[in-house]
Motif scaffolding. Structure first.
Motif, PDB file in Angstrom:
ATOM      1  N   GLN A 200      -5.014  15.190  -1.862  1.00 46.46           N
ATOM      2  CA  GLN A 200      -4.874  16.401  -2.675  1.00 46.46           C
ATOM      3  C   GLN A 200      -4.622  17.628  -1.803  1.00 46.46           C
ATOM      4  N   TRP A 201      -5.284  17.642  -0.659  1.00 47.80           N
ATOM      5  CA  TRP A 201      -5.131  18.785   0.258  1.00 47.80           C
ATOM      6  C   TRP A 201      -3.697  18.840   0.790  1.00 47.80           C
ATOM      7  N   PHE A 202      -3.145  17.668   1.085  1.00 48.37           N
ATOM      8  CA  PHE A 202      -1.757  17.610   1.551  1.00 48.37           C
ATOM      9  C   PHE A 202      -0.795  18.047   0.434  1.00 48.37           C
ATOM     10  N   ALA A 203      -1.060  17.593  -0.787  1.00 49.55           N
ATOM     11  CA  ALA A 203      -0.197  17.969  -1.915  1.00 49.55           C
ATOM     12  C   ALA A 203      -0.248  19.483  -2.116  1.00 49.55           C
ATOM     13  N   ARG A 204      -1.462  20.032  -2.014  1.00 47.99           N
ATOM     14  CA  ARG A 204      -1.586  21.482  -2.175  1.00 47.99           C
ATOM     15  C   ARG A 204      -0.849  22.213  -1.042  1.00 47.99           C
ATOM     16  N   PHE A 205      -1.032  21.721   0.175  1.00 48.05           N
ATOM     17  CA  PHE A 205      -0.358  22.341   1.320  1.00 48.05           C
ATOM     18  C   PHE A 205       1.159  22.364   1.085  1.00 48.05           C
TER      19      PHE A 205
ATOM     20  N   ASP B 198       0.845  -1.202   0.000  1.00 48.99           N
ATOM     21  CA  ASP B 198       0.000   0.000   0.000  1.00 48.99           C
ATOM     22  C   ASP B 198       0.872   1.240   0.000  1.00 48.99           C
ATOM     23  N   ILE B 199       1.929   1.177   0.816  1.00 49.04           N
ATOM     24  CA  ILE B 199       2.789   2.345   0.953  1.00 49.04           C
ATOM     25  C   ILE B 199       3.540   2.603  -0.353  1.00 49.04           C
ATOM     26  N   SER B 200       4.051   1.532  -0.979  1.00 51.34           N
ATOM     27  CA  SER B 200       4.806   1.802  -2.205  1.00 51.34           C
ATOM     28  C   SER B 200       3.887   2.233  -3.344  1.00 51.34           C
ATOM     29  N   ARG B 201       2.665   1.697  -3.366  1.00 46.77           N
ATOM     30  CA  ARG B 201       1.710   2.192  -4.383  1.00 46.77           C
ATOM     31  C   ARG B 201       1.456   3.675  -4.183  1.00 46.77           C
TER      32      ARG B 201
ATOM     33  N   ARG C  60       2.224   9.328  -5.840  1.00 46.64           N
ATOM     34  CA  ARG C  60       2.501  10.714  -5.443  1.00 46.64           C
ATOM     35  C   ARG C  60       3.957  11.104  -5.695  1.00 46.64           C
ATOM     36  N   SER C  61       4.699  10.159  -6.256  1.00 47.06           N
ATOM     37  CA  SER C  61       6.141  10.312  -6.494  1.00 47.06           C
ATOM     38  C   SER C  61       6.871  10.930  -5.293  1.00 47.06           C
ATOM     39  N   THR C  62       6.599  10.368  -4.134  1.00 44.38           N
ATOM     40  CA  THR C  62       7.319  10.799  -2.937  1.00 44.38           C
ATOM     41  C   THR C  62       8.420   9.786  -2.635  1.00 44.38           C
ATOM     42  N   ARG C  63       9.539  10.281  -2.180  1.00 45.61           N
ATOM     43  CA  ARG C  63      10.634   9.372  -1.850  1.00 45.61           C
ATOM     44  C   ARG C  63      10.941   9.376  -0.355  1.00 45.61           C
ATOM     45  N   GLU C  64      10.072  10.033   0.383  1.00 48.49           N
ATOM     46  CA  GLU C  64      10.291  10.105   1.834  1.00 48.49           C
ATOM     47  C   GLU C  64      10.272   8.698   2.424  1.00 48.49           C
ATOM     48  N   GLU C  65      11.127   8.487   3.406  1.00 43.47           N
ATOM     49  CA  GLU C  65      11.174   7.166   4.024  1.00 43.47           C
ATOM     50  C   GLU C  65       9.898   6.896   4.827  1.00 43.47           C
TER      51      GLU C  65
END
Ligand SMILES: [Zn+2]
Length: 238
Positions: free
Chosen positions: A208-213, A169-172, A177-182
């Motif tokens: 989406q709200w987090f991405a916008r933030f 789930d996490i890697s999907r 979201r193309s995030t590389r955060e651990e």
């Protein structure tokens, strides 16, 4: 009415001995969305319903940090509860919430630290519905070390099932979201929980709200290019 994290922030400020100086304290912030006033994102505030609820246990100064993403959860999920965590003083309201029969609480935490019999991988919706319960995700909001401490030192969590997000789930999520955060942040973890509970509209709104933030917050710290400014004000993603 201000949401739960906003109220907690006010209470925490009232208790502070000295003023809390956030990074970038010189910045004039919108009091509602907390980003630099010229990049205020309040116009895009999502409005969704959610079957699930969220209980945030927040470590110490977490509600005061302008980067705290528990705030974004309270923006999106109507039934968000927030409490300051303390090892010694246990808020009766937390106990009352966890004991309320309308909720099925799940502590969200990695399974490697938990006896296997406590771990659940899914939110059994039909089962909950039959029992007249709605999911309540108990999310520990702080650094990883703080979250571990809250988990270990809160006896009132010890009898609750632990919902562990799976690496798949996490890697999907990371790919999407193309995030590389651990470590995923509190809002991202909660969005995944909402997906598991089939609260799709709320999950997507929170993502989406987090991405916008993240975009607006960064813009407040580093002046955006003309193209970035255009995208911010038109609500398009870059
Ligand atoms: Zn704003």
């Amino acid at each position: 009415m201000p949401h739960a994290v906003s109220r907690l922030r006010d209470q925490r400020l009232a208790r502070s001995q000295k003023p809390f100086l956030a990074r970038g304290a010189h910045l004039v912030r919108c009091p509602r969305c907390r980003v630099g006033i010229q990049y205020c994102m309040c116009a895009w505030q999502p409005k969704v319903t959610a079957h699930s609820a969220v209980c945030l246990l927040m470590y110490d100064a977490e509600p005061l940090k302008p980067t705290n993403t528990g705030w974004l959860i309270a923006d999106v999920v109507p039934d968000t509860f927030a409490f300051s965590w303390s090892r010694t003083e246990i808020d009766e309201n937390i106990l009352a919430l966890l004991a309320d029969p309308q909720w099925q609480p799940y502590v969200v935490f990695p399974d490697e630290y938990v006896p296997v019999e406590r771990v659940v991988r899914d939110v059994p919706q039909a089962e909950l519905q039959a029992a007249g319960k709605r999911p309540l995700f108990v999310v520990l909001d702080g650094t990883w070390t703080e979250a571990r401490k809250m988990f270990r030192k809160s006896a009132y969590l010890a009898h609750l099932p632990v919902l562990s997000l799976q690496p798949d789930d996490i890697s999907r999520y990371r790919l999407r979201r193309s995030t590389r955060e651990e470590h995923l942040c509190t809002a991202e973890v909660t969005a995944l929980c909402l997906h598991l509970a089939a609260d799709v509209a709320a999950a997507q709104a929170l993502e989406q709200w987090f991405a916008r933030f993240s975009r607006h917050y960064l813009a407040g710290r580093k002046p955006p290019s003309v193209a970035e400014q255009h995208a911010l004000h038109n609500g398009t993603a870059l």
